[in-house]
Design a protein around this motif. Structure first.
Motif, PDB file in Angstrom:
ATOM      1  N   THR A   4      13.180  62.810  58.124  1.00  0.00           N
ATOM      2  CA  THR A   4      14.174  62.574  59.165  1.00  0.00           C
ATOM      3  C   THR A   4      15.140  61.467  58.748  1.00  0.00           C
ATOM      4  O   THR A   4      16.356  61.610  58.868  1.00  0.00           O
ATOM      5  N   ILE A   5      14.598  60.351  58.253  1.00  0.00           N
ATOM      6  CA  ILE A   5      15.470  59.262  57.791  1.00  0.00           C
ATOM      7  C   ILE A   5      16.289  59.704  56.589  1.00  0.00           C
ATOM      8  O   ILE A   5      17.488  59.473  56.522  1.00  0.00           O
ATOM      9  N   ARG A   6      15.639  60.362  55.639  1.00  0.00           N
ATOM     10  CA  ARG A   6      16.364  60.805  54.457  1.00  0.00           C
ATOM     11  C   ARG A   6      17.452  61.801  54.813  1.00  0.00           C
ATOM     12  O   ARG A   6      18.572  61.741  54.302  1.00  0.00           O
ATOM     13  N   GLU A   7      17.130  62.732  55.703  1.00  0.00           N
ATOM     14  CA  GLU A   7      18.119  63.731  56.106  1.00  0.00           C
ATOM     15  C   GLU A   7      19.270  63.083  56.864  1.00  0.00           C
ATOM     16  O   GLU A   7      20.428  63.492  56.714  1.00  0.00           O
ATOM     17  N   ASN A   8      18.973  62.085  57.677  1.00  0.00           N
ATOM     18  CA  ASN A   8      20.036  61.380  58.378  1.00  0.00           C
ATOM     19  C   ASN A   8      20.953  60.658  57.399  1.00  0.00           C
ATOM     20  O   ASN A   8      22.181  60.695  57.530  1.00  0.00           O
ATOM     21  N   LEU A   9      20.365  59.988  56.416  1.00  0.00           N
ATOM     22  CA  LEU A   9      21.184  59.312  55.406  1.00  0.00           C
ATOM     23  C   LEU A   9      22.009  60.316  54.607  1.00  0.00           C
ATOM     24  O   LEU A   9      23.147  60.043  54.232  1.00  0.00           O
ATOM     25  N   ASP A  10      21.419  61.482  54.337  1.00  0.00           N
ATOM     26  CA  ASP A  10      22.101  62.487  53.524  1.00  0.00           C
ATOM     27  C   ASP A  10      23.266  63.142  54.257  1.00  0.00           C
ATOM     28  O   ASP A  10      24.288  63.461  53.647  1.00  0.00           O
ATOM     29  N   THR A  11      23.105  63.387  55.553  1.00  0.00           N
ATOM     30  CA  THR A  11      24.062  64.233  56.263  1.00  0.00           C
ATOM     31  C   THR A  11      25.091  63.471  57.086  1.00  0.00           C
ATOM     32  O   THR A  11      26.183  63.990  57.335  1.00  0.00           O
ATOM     33  N   ARG A  12      24.784  62.252  57.514  1.00  0.00           N
ATOM     34  CA  ARG A  12      25.735  61.508  58.341  1.00  0.00           C
ATOM     35  C   ARG A  12      26.809  60.842  57.487  1.00  0.00           C
ATOM     36  O   ARG A  12      26.595  60.559  56.311  1.00  0.00           O
ATOM     37  N   PRO A  13      27.982  60.578  58.087  1.00  0.00           N
ATOM     38  CA  PRO A  13      29.006  59.816  57.353  1.00  0.00           C
ATOM     39  C   PRO A  13      28.466  58.440  56.960  1.00  0.00           C
ATOM     40  O   PRO A  13      27.600  57.886  57.638  1.00  0.00           O
TER      41      PRO A  13
END
Length: 450
Positions: A4-13
């Motif tokens: 979840t954290i990794r995906e948030n870092l990957d996908t958010r501006p």
């Protein structure tokens, strides 16, 4: 929760805090560029003061690279055990101290030892800072964030050349080392106050108070916090030797060997061009000042070339971009020395070489983290850099010996141009072998990267 954290870092501006971390990595890599290549800019006055021949000067040019190899191989992997932050702060302190002490060297032997010591610190910085920049970046801009570190390296070297050209005539070559050391040490308190630990490291290795530290960082970046950490894994218990062993797992062995070959060949060619071009331009008939200008233009070209690699990586497969950079570099090196009859054309080609040559380095750095998981990411890049440093160490020595045996500059540049053709072949094979993982992305495990 990790994903979840990794995906948030990957996908958010990219949040302002993430940009700040990338900027801090940029800052210390500027210092590295100055500290590494300063020897090339002071080579002529050092050689004159101590009456050094080509081979002896080659040893001095290589001493810092030996230290960088040691730092990359044996210091950088500890960032996967103790953390990116403490390793970077320690390494910056070592590099700055070595630079200041180098200004007081009383013999070539002492200067060589101090250059080796400085190189250990620089080797520890490089892998950790490149990985930290990537870990705090979104997936789209990760390639640019990593390649910008090479831009910083080139910018620092450009500043170093400019400073050297202005202060050596009045203050001597020792003043360049003193200036670089003071500036490098000045970044230490900045890093202590502002540089954070990697979230990927905290999740994977889970040191004391990991959950609280992760959530503080998450809030600064505007991403959801965790209520608890994932269960302990075997990876979180491994030491640095465990990280090294994972590089040779069946899933990673072939890719590891190919990226090592690319690092070795690119750095073998890179450090010949960067270390010897100012001197060889003078040998080809240019003035000393024009030789220094050539060295500065190499690094100015690098500023644009490394940034361009990152921008191209956001649109095209990085391995293809890198292969093209290497082939163009080989062609430019093969024809370069024949242009020295016209200073304007020669310096123009030097600028182009700087663009593509530095882009090759930036591309290999940006390519590597995507092959490895968080538990061995700095180790993987550190050992790649360390292998490259072997080529970097040999390069000035080989060139010095060939110059002493009366090799013409044109023959040297053609030889080193062929090296980039071989490097392009290694990247092409890596593309074929590791087709789905050699984008500049951060895999969560070796299985995903393979």
């Amino acid at each position: 929760m990790t994903m979840t954290i990794r995906e948030n870092l990957d996908t958010r501006p990219m949040a302002p805090y993430q940009c700040m971390v990338v900027a801090l990595c940029f800052l210390i890599n500027m210092m590295d560029g100055f500290d590494v290549l300063v020897m090339a800019f002071v080579a002529a006055p050092v050689s004159t003061e101590w009456s050094l021949n080509g081979a002896e000067l080659g040893y001095l040019l290589s001493a810092g690279l030996v230290g960088m190899a040691i730092g990359s191989l044996f210091v950088a992997p500890w960032a996967d055990v103790v953390g990116r932050r403490p390793l970077i702060i320690l390494s910056v302190s070592i590099a700055g101290t070595g630079m200041i002490c180098s200004s007081f060297a009383s013999s070539p032997e002492m200067l060589g030892v101090l250059r080796l010591f400085t190189g250990v610190g620089i080797g520890g910085i490089l892998a950790s800072s490149y990985v930290a920049a990537g870990e705090y970046s979104s997936k789209r801009w990760r390639g640019l964030s990593i390649s910008l570190q090479s831009t910083a390296y080139a910018l620092g070297a450009t500043i170093g050349g400019t400073v050297a050209a202005h202060i050596i005539p009045d203050l001597g070559w020792r003043s360049v080392f003193l200036y670089g050391g003071i500036v490098t040490l000045a970044t230490v308190p900045v890093m202590v106050m502002l540089f954070p630990e990697s979230i990927d490291f905290l999740i994977t290795r889970r040191p004391k108070n990991s959950l609280q530290r992760i959530n503080r960082l998450a809030k600064k970046m505007g991403i959801p916090v965790l209520t608890k950490l994932p269960g302990v894994t075997q990876v979180s218990k491994e030491n640095s030797l465990g990280s090294i062993r994972r590089l040779f797992s069946p899933a990673l062995l072939r890719s590891t060997l190919l990226i090592w070959a690319a690092f070795f060949l690119v750095m073998f060619g890179f450090y010949f061009v960067m270390s010897w071009t100012p001197r060889l331009l003078v040998s080809a008939g240019l003035t000393t000042q024009q030789g220094i200008t050539g060295g500065i233009l190499l690094n100015i070209g690098g500023i644009f070339g490394t940034a361009l690699v990152g921008l191209l990586a956001a649109r095209f497969r990085l391995s293809k971009v890198l292969t093209a950079y290497m082939i163009i570099t080989a062609v430019l090196l093969a024809v370069f020395i024949y242009s020295t009859g016209n200073v304007t054309i020669a310096l123009g080609i030097v600028l182009l070489i700087g663009i593509f040559l530095n882009g090759c380095i930036a591309g290999v750095y940006a390519l590597t983290p995507g092959i490895y998981g968080a538990a061995e990411r700095v180790t993987g890049l550190g050992w790649g850099i360390g292998t490259g440093r072997v080529g970097a160490i040999l390069s000035p020595l080989v060139a010095g010996v060939l110059i002493d045996t009366q090799w013409a500059p044109a023959d040297l540049y053609q030889l080193y141009g062929a090296v980039f053709v071989l490097a392009a072949l290694a990247i092409a094979l890596l593309h074929k072998t590791h087709r789905n993982a050699i984008q500049p992305v951060l895999a969560e495990s070796p299985a995903q990267g393979a």
